[in-house]
Enzyme design. Structure first.
Site, mmCIF file in Angstrom:
data_model
loop_
_atom_site.group_PDB
_atom_site.id
_atom_site.type_symbol
_atom_site.label_atom_id
_atom_site.label_comp_id
_atom_site.label_asym_id
_atom_site.label_seq_id
_atom_site.Cartn_x
_atom_site.Cartn_y
_atom_site.Cartn_z
ATOM 1 N N ASP A 224 -42.521 -72.286 70.379
ATOM 2 C CA ASP A 224 -42.728 -70.900 70.086
ATOM 3 C C ASP A 224 -42.662 -70.011 71.322
ATOM 4 O O ASP A 224 -41.495 -69.884 71.847
ATOM 5 C CB ASP A 224 -43.915 -70.764 69.479
ATOM 6 C CG ASP A 224 -44.314 -69.468 68.593
ATOM 7 O OD1 ASP A 224 -43.618 -68.714 69.006
ATOM 8 O OD2 ASP A 224 -45.297 -69.366 67.723
ATOM 9 N N LEU B 277 -45.443 -71.330 76.233
ATOM 10 C CA LEU B 277 -46.413 -71.336 77.147
ATOM 11 C C LEU B 277 -47.112 -72.943 77.218
ATOM 12 O O LEU B 277 -47.249 -73.488 78.087
ATOM 13 C CB LEU B 277 -47.839 -70.510 76.643
ATOM 14 C CG LEU B 277 -47.370 -69.000 77.118
ATOM 15 C CD1 LEU B 277 -48.504 -68.273 76.190
ATOM 16 C CD2 LEU B 277 -47.435 -68.993 78.481
ATOM 17 N N THR B 278 -47.269 -73.512 75.845
ATOM 18 C CA THR B 278 -47.556 -74.805 75.955
ATOM 19 C C THR B 278 -46.713 -75.764 76.461
ATOM 20 O O THR B 278 -47.126 -76.653 77.606
ATOM 21 C CB THR B 278 -47.820 -75.319 74.403
ATOM 22 O OG1 THR B 278 -48.614 -74.167 73.760
ATOM 23 C CG2 THR B 278 -48.690 -76.629 74.293
ATOM 24 N N LYS C 228 -38.400 -71.493 67.734
ATOM 25 C CA LYS C 228 -38.689 -70.234 67.216
ATOM 26 C C LYS C 228 -37.542 -69.082 67.733
ATOM 27 O O LYS C 228 -37.807 -69.017 68.971
ATOM 28 C CB LYS C 228 -40.047 -69.679 66.886
ATOM 29 C CG LYS C 228 -40.911 -70.187 65.907
ATOM 30 C CD LYS C 228 -41.957 -69.330 65.717
ATOM 31 C CE LYS C 228 -43.075 -69.767 65.031
ATOM 32 N NZ LYS C 228 -44.516 -69.180 64.632
ATOM 33 N N ILE D 44 -43.184 -77.789 68.234
ATOM 34 C CA ILE D 44 -42.663 -76.364 67.970
ATOM 35 C C ILE D 44 -42.583 -75.716 69.446
ATOM 36 O O ILE D 44 -43.495 -75.802 70.112
ATOM 37 C CB ILE D 44 -43.360 -75.358 67.001
ATOM 38 C CG1 ILE D 44 -42.551 -74.122 66.797
ATOM 39 C CG2 ILE D 44 -44.708 -75.167 67.286
ATOM 40 C CD1 ILE D 44 -42.871 -73.439 65.595
HETATM 41 P P1 XMP Z 1 -46.273 -71.971 72.266
HETATM 42 O O1 XMP Z 1 -46.503 -70.311 71.791
HETATM 43 O O2 XMP Z 1 -47.295 -72.295 73.320
HETATM 44 O O3 XMP Z 1 -46.974 -72.491 70.973
HETATM 45 O O4 XMP Z 1 -44.836 -72.241 72.633
HETATM 46 C C1 XMP Z 1 -46.774 -74.019 70.776
HETATM 47 C C2 XMP Z 1 -47.903 -74.483 69.955
HETATM 48 O O5 XMP Z 1 -48.529 -73.560 69.291
HETATM 49 C C3 XMP Z 1 -48.625 -73.892 67.806
HETATM 50 N N1 XMP Z 1 -47.792 -73.254 67.019
HETATM 51 C C4 XMP Z 1 -47.534 -73.166 65.714
HETATM 52 N N2 XMP Z 1 -48.427 -74.268 64.646
HETATM 53 N N3 XMP Z 1 -47.258 -72.996 63.030
HETATM 54 C C5 XMP Z 1 -48.432 -73.853 63.547
HETATM 55 O O6 XMP Z 1 -48.779 -74.548 62.727
HETATM 56 C C6 XMP Z 1 -46.358 -72.194 63.701
HETATM 57 O O7 XMP Z 1 -45.681 -71.521 63.204
HETATM 58 C C7 XMP Z 1 -46.808 -72.302 65.255
HETATM 59 N N4 XMP Z 1 -46.285 -71.722 66.159
HETATM 60 C C8 XMP Z 1 -46.903 -72.242 67.441
HETATM 61 C C9 XMP Z 1 -48.086 -75.404 68.011
HETATM 62 O O8 XMP Z 1 -49.497 -76.119 67.879
HETATM 63 C C10 XMP Z 1 -47.375 -75.638 69.348
HETATM 64 O O9 XMP Z 1 -47.766 -76.732 69.911
#
Ligand code: XMP
Ligand code: MG
Length: 182
Positions: A111, A114-115, A139, A109
């Site tokens: 989101d 940052l990851t 998202k 995902i």
């Molecule tokens: P970022 O915010 O860095 O997030 O883009 C990426 C990582 O966060 C976890 N993530 C989620 N895990 N449901 C989950 O189970 C969610 O809705 C969700 N949103 C973010 C995920 O591990 C991803 O690699």
């Protein structure tokens, strides 16, 4: 699904959660992604880097839809610990050597981004021949880290989702559909 759906620690009955993306929808979309990627990388070998742990099921299904030679790697990224919001600190762990390779990051995902940003910059520093991102979910939220994501499975609203590899506090990764926890 298990006969006993009630998790003794979280008291969540997963069978009552809203299914956002069914296993059939996942299968169809991943088949399409596999065809597109295979066409884009025709006559090339692809080094896929799955982001653990959330991306493990997506990667496993995606590679079985590819019609090109590939190699499979993983790296570990962690930022969320046992919470539903990002801590903002992304830790990476791997011993990959991808210089001169065609590399694709496979993530569960996008989101905040940052990851993926951290993973992308880390792998880019190894001077791959090419580097692209494939994410199953993205998202729709304000203020994402802008990233050039070439392959996206589904755009979803700002809900916390679990299943198909995605966890809440290390649970629910085994649910075959993507379901909403909020
Ligand atoms: P970022 O915010 O860095 O997030 O883009 C990426 C990582 O966060 C976890 N993530 C989620 N895990 N449901 C989950 O189970 C969610 O809705 C969700 N949103 C973010 C995920 O591990 C991803 O690699
Ligand atoms: Mg996670």
């Amino acid at each position: 699904m298990n006969d006993v759906n009630l998790n003794p620690e979280t008291q969540t009955d997963v069978s009552k959660l809203e299914v956002l993306i069914s296993r059939q929808q996942l299968q169809e979309r991943i088949r399409e992604l596999g065809q597109t990627i295979s066409a884009d990388y025709k006559n090339k070998e692809l080094d896929l880097v799955g982001v653990l742990k959330g991306g493990f099921i997506f990667l496993a299904d995606l590679v079985r839809e590819l019609e090109i030679p590939c190699r499979i790697h993983f790296l570990q990224a962690s930022s969320y610990q046992d919470r539903k919001t990002s801590s903002g600190v992304v830790r990476l762990s791997h011993d990959l050597q991808l210089s001169g390779k065609h590399v694709m990051v496979v993530e569960d995902i996008y989101d905040t981004g940052l990851t993926l940003q951290r993973v992308f910059e880390d792998l880019q520093s190894q001077s791959p021949a090419s580097l692209e991102i494939c994410t199953l979910l993205s998202k729709k939220i304000e203020g994402k880290v802008p990233l050039d994501v070439k392959y996206t499975g589904f755009e979803i609203e700002n809900r916390f989702v679990i299943g198909y590899g995605l966890d809440y506090a290390e649970r629910y990764r085994e649910i075959p559909d993507i379901v909403c926890m909020d």
